[in-house]
Design an enzyme around this catalytic site. Structure first.
Site, PDB file in Angstrom:
ATOM      1  N   TYR A 129       0.844  -1.198   0.000  1.00 46.65           N
ATOM      2  CA  TYR A 129       0.000   0.000   0.000  1.00 46.65           C
ATOM      3  C   TYR A 129       0.881   1.250   0.000  1.00 46.65           C
ATOM      4  CZ  TYR A 129      -3.835  -3.140   1.433  1.00 46.65           C
ATOM      5  OH  TYR A 129      -4.768  -4.150   1.513  1.00 46.65           O
ATOM      6  N   PRO A 138     -16.326  -4.362   2.648  1.00 44.11           N
ATOM      7  CA  PRO A 138     -17.710  -4.462   3.138  1.00 44.11           C
ATOM      8  C   PRO A 138     -18.628  -3.404   2.539  1.00 44.11           C
ATOM      9  CG  PRO A 138     -16.321  -3.452   4.806  1.00 44.11           C
ATOM     10  CD  PRO A 138     -15.395  -3.940   3.723  1.00 44.11           C
ATOM     11  N   LEU A 139     -18.026  -2.316   2.027  1.00 48.79           N
ATOM     12  CA  LEU A 139     -18.811  -1.258   1.373  1.00 48.79           C
ATOM     13  C   LEU A 139     -18.677  -1.321  -0.150  1.00 48.79           C
ATOM     14  CD1 LEU A 139     -18.011   1.738   3.767  1.00 48.79           C
ATOM     15  CD2 LEU A 139     -20.010   0.229   3.786  1.00 48.79           C
ATOM     16  N   GLY A 153     -17.099   1.636  -1.755  1.00 46.44           N
ATOM     17  CA  GLY A 153     -17.899   2.852  -1.653  1.00 46.44           C
ATOM     18  C   GLY A 153     -19.285   2.760  -2.261  1.00 46.44           C
TER      19      GLY A 153
END
Length: 308
Positions: A57, A205-206, A209
């Site tokens: 990252y 989990p989203l 977005g």
């Protein structure tokens, strides 16, 4: 904030964690390091104790920022990082083919994080090449024996690879994508993890977005944002699906919080790690840890309209 046990590791983790991919600055648009550190500290203040990063990252930038969070509170924070993708071609050919290479990547993460042990260390390679699998498993064993890591696991959505990696019941934790829009893990992976007492960390989990309900079909992503590579037809279909969920928005709970509560409603899940770059995003994520998680009506609707 509610806390759960991370499988056989025994670690107690906040059921909402902090996903630190975005703050690396290489895949989610521009970020400000000062704001990123502020957001992580706000997460800690709200009871979040699980912070997930990776060496890849921002080419180490995310780990270095997490290091700023840890200072003065190492024993209050559970740090998860991943290795295996940095410098990898992401093709099915062995790069991390010796345990020494895995250990070198691990030690580099220790240095960037400024710690002498890591709570959870994942193999970040999600496809099976036997030489790399064996190298990681041997490295995991050595690192555990030396007290440098408390729990080990793999980040993958592939059930066969998970079983291959866990061939000798050798992993403690799985990181897997799971959301209302992607329920594939419910078929085999989550039941297997329950059976094996493997802790489950949920990424996405989203759905990057989408499940916040803030996207329109006209939305455009630019720069280094990974979402610009989404197939347009698929994206527009997902926006339509999310629109159906808006009937369940209510005062005191956003659509994104509903999405997080769905994930947390599955008994196999230990923690969900939505990404965040601002205090506002952190707060919205953390406040999903309320009870009850979902009503029967909400759960039934999702089961009927969002297929496996």
């Amino acid at each position: 904030m509610e806390y759960r046990t991370l499988g056989k590791s025994g670690l107690k983790v906040s059921e909402i964690g902090f996903g630190a991919w975005a703050i690396g600055g290489d895949a989610w648009g521009e970020v400000d390091d000062v704001q990123s550190i502020k957001a992580m500290n706000h997460a800690f203040e709200m009871g979040i104790n699980f912070f997930d990063t990776a060496d890849v990252y921002g080419d180490g930038r995310s780990e270095k920022l997490v290091a700023q969070l840890i200072k003065g509170k190492r024993d209050q924070v559970i740090i998860s990082t991943k290795g295996g993708l940095l410098g990898h071609t992401r093709k099915p050919e062995p790069i991390y083919d010796k345990p020494e290479k895995v250990i070198k990547a691990f030690e580099d993460s220790l240095t960037r994080l400024g710690v002498d042990y890591i709570d959870v260390y994942f193999c970040h390679i999600w496809w099976h090449v036997e030489e790399e699998t064996l190298a990681f498993l041997e490295a995991f064993e050595r690192l555990k024996q030396e007290g440098k890591v408390r729990a080990v696991g793999v980040s993958t959505d592939n059930f066969d690879y998970l079983k291959t990696f866990n061939r000798n019941h050798s992993i403690d934790v799985l990181q897997v994508e799971y959301s209302i829009l992607n329920r594939a893990a419910e078929k085999e992976i989550l039941p297997y993890c329950q059976q094996e007492n493997i802790g489950v960390v949920v990424r996405g989990p989203l759905q990057k977005g989408l499940l916040t309900g803030k996207f329109t079909k006209e939305m455009q992503f630019a720069g280094n944002d990974v979402r610009q590579h989404w197939e347009r037809k698929w994206f527009e279909e997902q926006v339509d699906k999310v629109e159906m969920l808006k009937q369940f928005k209510r005062e005191g709970r956003t659509l994104g919080q509903l999405a997080l509560q769905f994930v947390l409603s599955h008994p196999a899940i230990s923690t969900a790690i939505p990404g965040a770059k601002t205090d506002k995003q952190v707060e919205e994520n953390a406040l999903a840890s309320i009870r009850p998680l979902l009503t029967n009506e909400e759960s039934d609707f999702i089961q009927q309209h969002f297929f496996l």
